[in-house]
Design a protein around this motif. Structure first.
Motif, PDB file in Angstrom:
ATOM      1  N   UNK A 239     -56.327 -24.949  -6.108  1.00 25.74           N
ATOM      2  CA  UNK A 239     -57.294 -25.734  -5.558  1.00 25.74           C
ATOM      3  C   UNK A 239     -57.152 -25.954  -3.994  1.00 25.74           C
ATOM      4  N   UNK A 240     -55.951 -25.530  -3.264  1.00 28.20           N
ATOM      5  CA  UNK A 240     -55.686 -25.528  -1.993  1.00 28.20           C
ATOM      6  C   UNK A 240     -54.697 -24.437  -1.765  1.00 28.20           C
ATOM      7  N   UNK A 241     -54.693 -24.305  -0.285  1.00 28.78           N
ATOM      8  CA  UNK A 241     -53.687 -23.259   0.267  1.00 28.78           C
ATOM      9  C   UNK A 241     -52.322 -23.996   0.304  1.00 28.78           C
ATOM     10  N   UNK A 242     -51.260 -23.189   0.000  1.00 22.83           N
ATOM     11  CA  UNK A 242     -49.682 -23.550   0.212  1.00 22.83           C
ATOM     12  C   UNK A 242     -49.115 -22.488   1.237  1.00 22.83           C
ATOM     13  N   UNK A 243     -48.196 -23.176   1.927  1.00 24.12           N
ATOM     14  CA  UNK A 243     -47.432 -22.378   2.912  1.00 24.12           C
ATOM     15  C   UNK A 243     -46.235 -21.657   2.235  1.00 24.12           C
ATOM     16  N   UNK A 244     -46.276 -20.483   2.717  1.00 19.70           N
ATOM     17  CA  UNK A 244     -44.647 -19.735   2.089  1.00 19.70           C
ATOM     18  C   UNK A 244     -44.148 -19.165   3.285  1.00 19.70           C
ATOM     19  N   UNK A 245     -42.593 -19.884   3.476  1.00 22.35           N
ATOM     20  CA  UNK A 245     -42.119 -19.578   4.622  1.00 22.35           C
ATOM     21  C   UNK A 245     -40.801 -18.845   4.373  1.00 22.35           C
ATOM     22  N   UNK A 246     -40.358 -18.199   5.613  1.00 21.03           N
ATOM     23  CA  UNK A 246     -38.950 -17.519   5.128  1.00 21.03           C
ATOM     24  C   UNK A 246     -38.567 -17.409   6.556  1.00 21.03           C
ATOM     25  N   UNK A 247     -37.133 -17.476   6.730  1.00 22.04           N
ATOM     26  CA  UNK A 247     -36.225 -16.973   8.087  1.00 22.04           C
ATOM     27  C   UNK A 247     -34.947 -16.002   7.788  1.00 22.04           C
ATOM     28  N   UNK A 248     -34.826 -15.253   8.685  1.00 21.51           N
ATOM     29  CA  UNK A 248     -33.621 -14.245   8.125  1.00 21.51           C
ATOM     30  C   UNK A 248     -33.188 -13.765   9.591  1.00 21.51           C
ATOM     31  N   UNK A 249     -31.870 -13.463   9.454  1.00 19.41           N
ATOM     32  CA  UNK A 249     -31.426 -12.263  10.695  1.00 19.41           C
ATOM     33  C   UNK A 249     -31.695 -11.200  10.265  1.00 19.41           C
ATOM     34  N   UNK A 250     -32.699 -10.596  10.900  1.00 22.83           N
ATOM     35  CA  UNK A 250     -33.092  -9.269  10.654  1.00 22.83           C
ATOM     36  C   UNK A 250     -32.649  -8.121  11.614  1.00 22.83           C
ATOM     37  N   UNK A 251     -31.906  -7.206  10.826  1.00 21.25           N
ATOM     38  CA  UNK A 251     -31.040  -6.081  11.553  1.00 21.25           C
ATOM     39  C   UNK A 251     -31.506  -4.943  10.732  1.00 21.25           C
ATOM     40  N   UNK A 252     -31.164  -3.693  11.626  1.00 20.40           N
ATOM     41  CA  UNK A 252     -31.630  -2.412  10.991  1.00 20.40           C
ATOM     42  C   UNK A 252     -30.599  -1.391  11.279  1.00 20.40           C
ATOM     43  N   UNK A 253     -30.135  -0.472  10.784  1.00 23.46           N
ATOM     44  CA  UNK A 253     -29.479   0.779  11.213  1.00 23.46           C
ATOM     45  C   UNK A 253     -30.440   1.731  11.649  1.00 23.46           C
ATOM     46  N   UNK A 254     -30.239   2.178  12.997  1.00 25.37           N
ATOM     47  CA  UNK A 254     -31.105   3.109  13.674  1.00 25.37           C
ATOM     48  C   UNK A 254     -31.203   4.348  12.685  1.00 25.37           C
ATOM     49  N   UNK A 255     -32.618   5.030  12.657  1.00 22.63           N
ATOM     50  CA  UNK A 255     -33.809   4.497  13.104  1.00 22.63           C
ATOM     51  C   UNK A 255     -34.421   3.462  12.236  1.00 22.63           C
ATOM     52  N   UNK A 256     -35.305   2.648  13.000  1.00 20.42           N
ATOM     53  CA  UNK A 256     -36.268   1.953  12.054  1.00 20.42           C
ATOM     54  C   UNK A 256     -37.334   2.559  11.837  1.00 20.42           C
TER      55      UNK A 256
END
Length: 839
Positions: free
Chosen positions: A648-665
């Motif tokens: 019937x209505x929109x719901x917000x989906x949220x997330x938060x993270x410490x985003x890292x990567x090993x080169x190369x991305x």
């Protein structure tokens, strides 16, 4: 939530990295493996690329505390109560006379009401439990009118406070020492954690004395008096005297006594009497993501838009300033941006200055008279100046014994309307030191005016710059000078907004592409990466040569099918006019997806917040938002907890993270996934922010389609590609003109009539046929097709279809699209690398 944004550890890396001798700094990586929902990894990677870290949320929720008592104020109530929600106080004096408030307490003013007088509550919060002044109820923000008091909201020797979501004014009709919000430290020692967030401050009748105005955080001259951890964010400041926002520490001369960790971000300051934002006496400060205009309304010299002075380790970035006034033309500074006296370690980058009466960027690089602290290590890079008057795009004043001053990769545009405005000006000559050395490299000067160059002394080095347009006799010598047209996309077309300057990107074939000298790694004004070892472009743009089209080679797919059919809809959306529907879903991850690889590369590793709004077309189920990263170590999923999503209505989906990567991305993408349902799903209003900064997503509300199906089903794919990694396939074609099409009405409206070259590369999935690229325009006289003679295309390889035409129209354009058409075949059509260039 970040307690102290833009930490000093990050800022110090910036100042080390911009020194030439440290341009190849590398940092060790530390990894700590953790468990996330689907094999994601947590790593902590400290890199100078984190200079992009900015801001925080504009409204901070109260944190857990030892007290947490709410006190309510309703100035419209008929009688004065006890401060509860059922019996609120109705005067500010009731708040002021209350005993000291305790950590975690909240003072809440009722929305839709107005109070008169001064709000000066007592007490201090504690670490993790600040005291908050906020609003409650519904309606407009509560108004507090000081009506002539020294400060409408006033804190004295207090710490751990949040002031947010209020409307503040201080109207008297006379000139005096007045402020809207003032926080004063006089004998309080080191005071911590001041947050002034999301307020509307306007019409403050202050004076011409520094330290009055809209928002004032002031540490006096008492021994040891300073602030630590000041955040001023999301405020609107209008029509105030003297200063819009100022953080000033008068004890700046004493070692270790400057205020620390000061961030002024995402504010809008309009018509300040003098300075719009000023940091005075801070160590570790940032002025970022702010907009300012029309400062200098008072008759006052030596003022600026956004500037720093008597400070160390400061950054001014991602700001816009325009129409700064210059009340005393013969003496005043009045530039949009300024690094002033006695500043050590300053970076001015990614700013847009335009139409300022006093000029664009000022380096007042010397010591305060009578002091011995000299300006050192100032870097001005990847900024844009358009039609800045007065002292011109770049000015020097008080230049005395400064060292390590480097000005590189900026774009300075002066149209013919600026007259005799100088490109570079040096004034206040009594401070001039002729032998002081400084460098000016990789800049583009586009000078259509008649002004010249007044340089500070003889110690300068000019190299690898572009000097285009008029060439006055005072133009500096440059061993690798270019005087050729840099081929900007549309010079002089910048408007109001940092995102309006795409006209200063370089066209394909520009002599400024890749012809600069390598200086330091980082990113350009638009977030394109810059190598510290490979020759960059000259000017503020370091991307590839471009044409008028958005994403012409399909390398940035924006919203694309991911094992689903994607349809833009106008009926089921969370906000705006459109949303996106994913139907015929074959996998739980089938949804609208955006590739965000470039955004992560441009903004670096760190904490990202991401979200989307979702609704099911069928029965309810659960879903979550995912940030998916593929790097040199494998694949990682950063996803949030599942949330129930209905129909019937929109719901917000949220997330938060410490985003890292090993080169190369290699690749990163953001999308919505369901736990078990394959029902059709609607999504809208995606968001990806770094540390609470601006949304990094392109077209987050799906209001613009960019590439769309024109009687065909479109697939963004990597198998049939002419250039780069991606191409587009049009299948299920119902007409010979069913293909990949792009709406170019806005481009034609902007660039006007004239000769355009347009092209595309195409091949068929089966058979062969004649094809051509077409520009179709609908105007007041009907429909017009600009198309060449046909060219044979087949399955063996891509063939270029091209045409050049004098494009005109009658009256207003109602529609304009660029597409590929075949003569007879309706076989699947692969297309790539469109181009539209105005000659």
């Amino acid at each position: 939530m970040r307690a102290i944004p833009y930490p000093w550890e990050v800022k110090q890396l910036i100042f080390q990295a911009v020194r030439f001798e440290d341009s190849t700094i590398q940092r060790e990586m530390k990894e700590s493996m953790g468990k996330m929902r689907s094999s994601k990894r947590n790593k902590w990677f400290l890199s100078w690329l984190m200079l992009m870290l900015i801001g925080t949320s504009l409204s901070i929720a109260p944190m857990a505390s030892a007290n947490n008592t709410n006190y309510y104020v309703d100035c419209s109530a008929g009688s004065n109560g006890s401060g509860t929600i059922g019996s609120p106080w109705n005067t500010l004096s009731s708040v002021n006379s209350h005993a000291a408030f305790q950590p975690g307490d909240q003072i809440l003013l009722k929305k839709g009401t107005s109070c008169t007088g001064q709000l000066a509550p007592q007490g201090s919060g504690s670490s993790g439990s600040p005291i908050t002044i906020d609003s409650y109820g519904s309606g407009a923000a509560p108004i507090i009118n000081g009506a002539g008091v020294t400060a409408t909201i006033y804190l004295f020797n207090q710490q751990y406070w949040i002031i947010q979501n209020l409307e503040v004014t201080n109207i008297s009709g006379t000139v005096a020492n007045r402020s809207g919000i003032k926080v004063l430290n006089n004998g309080g020692g080191t005071l911590n954690y001041i947050r002034i967030l999301n307020n509307n401050i306007h019409n403050v009748d202050g004076s011409n004395g520094r330290g009055t105005g809209g928002i004032v955080v002031h540490a006096s001259t008492g021994a040891g008096d300073k602030y630590n951890g000041v955040l001023i964010s999301g405020n609107t400041v209008t029509d105030v005297d003297r200063d819009g926002i100022i953080v000033i520490d008068q004890n700046w001369q004493t070692a270790g006594q400057k205020s620390t960790d000061v961030t002024v971000t995402q504010n809008t300051v309009t018509r300040a009497g003098a300075d719009s934002i000023l940091l005075f006496g801070v160590d570790g400060g940032s002025i970022d993501h702010n907009t300012g205009s029309y400062g200098g309304q008072l008759t006052e010299a030596w003022i600026g838009g956004f500037w720093v002075t008597r400070s160390d380790n400061v950054v001014i970035e991602y700001n816009e300033y325009y129409s700064m006034q210059m009340p005393i033309p013969a003496a005043g500074d009045s530039e949009g941006f300024d690094v002033d006296l006695s500043v050590n370690n300053a970076v001015v980058q990614f700013n847009y200055s335009h139409d300022n009466t006093g000029g664009g960027y000022l380096i007042c690089a010397g010591a305060v008279p009578g002091e011995t602290i000299m300006t050192d290590n100032v870097t001005v890079r990847y900024n844009i100046s358009q039609n800045d008057l007065g002292h011109g795009p770049l000015a020097f004043s008080g230049y005395s014994k400064a060292t390590n001053l480097h000005v590189y990769n900026n774009t300075f545009y002066l149209g013919s309307s600026v007259g005799s405005t100088n490109v570079i000006t040096s004034y206040a000559a009594s401070y001039t030191n002729p032998s002081a050395a400084w460098t000016f490299k990789n800049n583009i000067i586009y000078n259509l005016g008649s002004g010249g160059y007044v340089l500070p002394g003889t110690g300068h080095t000019f190299d690898y710059n572009v000097f285009y347009g008029n060439h006055p006799a005072s133009e500096p010598s440059d061993a690798h000078k270019s005087t050729a047209d840099p081929l900007f996309l549309a010079p002089g077309t910048g408007g109001i907004g940092r995102n309006t300057v795409d006209g200063y990107k370089l066209k394909t074939g520009s002599p400024a592409l890749g012809s600069g000298v390598a200086i330091a790694s980082g990113s350009d004004y638009w977030g394109n990466p810059v190598s510290g070892s490979t020759a960059p472009n000259r000017g503020a743009y370091n991307g590839p040569g471009t044409d008028l089209l958005f994403n012409p080679d399909f390398e940035k797919p924006q919203w694309t099918p991911s094992a689903a059919t994607i349809t833009q809809v106008t009926t089921d959306k969370n906000s705006g006019e459109r949303g996106m529907k994913a139907s015929s879903r074959t996998q739980l991850f089938s949804a609208a997806t955006q590739i965000v690889t470039d955004q992560l590369l441009a903004n670096g590793q760190g904490t990202y917040n991401y979200s989307a709004w979702a609704k099911f077309a069928g029965s309810s189920s659960t879903a979550f938002v995912i940030l998916w990263v593929q790097d040199g170590a494998g694949t990682h999923w950063y996803n949030a907890s599942s949330t129930s999503v209905g129909t019937s209505s929109f719901t917000q989906l949220t997330g938060s993270a410490n985003v890292t990567w090993t080169a190369p991305l290699i690749k990163a993408q953001l999308y919505v996934q369901t736990d078990s349902s394959l029902n059709d799903i609607y999504t809208d209003d995606y968001s990806l922010t770094k540390g609470g900064g601006p949304n990094l997503i392109s077209n987050p509300g799906m209001e613009e389609l960019q590439w769309y199906g024109n009687g065909a089903t479109l697939t963004h794919q990597k198998t049939d590609v002419h250039g780069g990694s991606y191409g587009m396939t049009a299948s299920s074609r119902t007409q010979v003109w069913s293909s990949v099409a792009i709406n170019v009405k806005g481009l034609l409206d902007r660039y006007g009539k004239g000769t355009y070259d347009f092209s595309a590369w195409a091949k068929l999935a089966s058979g062969s046929d004649t094809a051509f690229v077409i520009l179709k325009i609908d105007d007041g006289a009907g429909s017009h097709w600009y198309n060449p003679a046909g060219t044979t295309i087949n399955t063996s390889g891509f063939t270029k279809l091209s045409h050049s035409a004098n494009v005109t129209w009658t009256g207003a354009i109602t529609s304009a699209i660029l597409y590929v058409q075949t003569d007879n075949s309706k076989a699947d059509l692969h297309v790539d690398d469109y181009s539209l260039i105005k000659k």
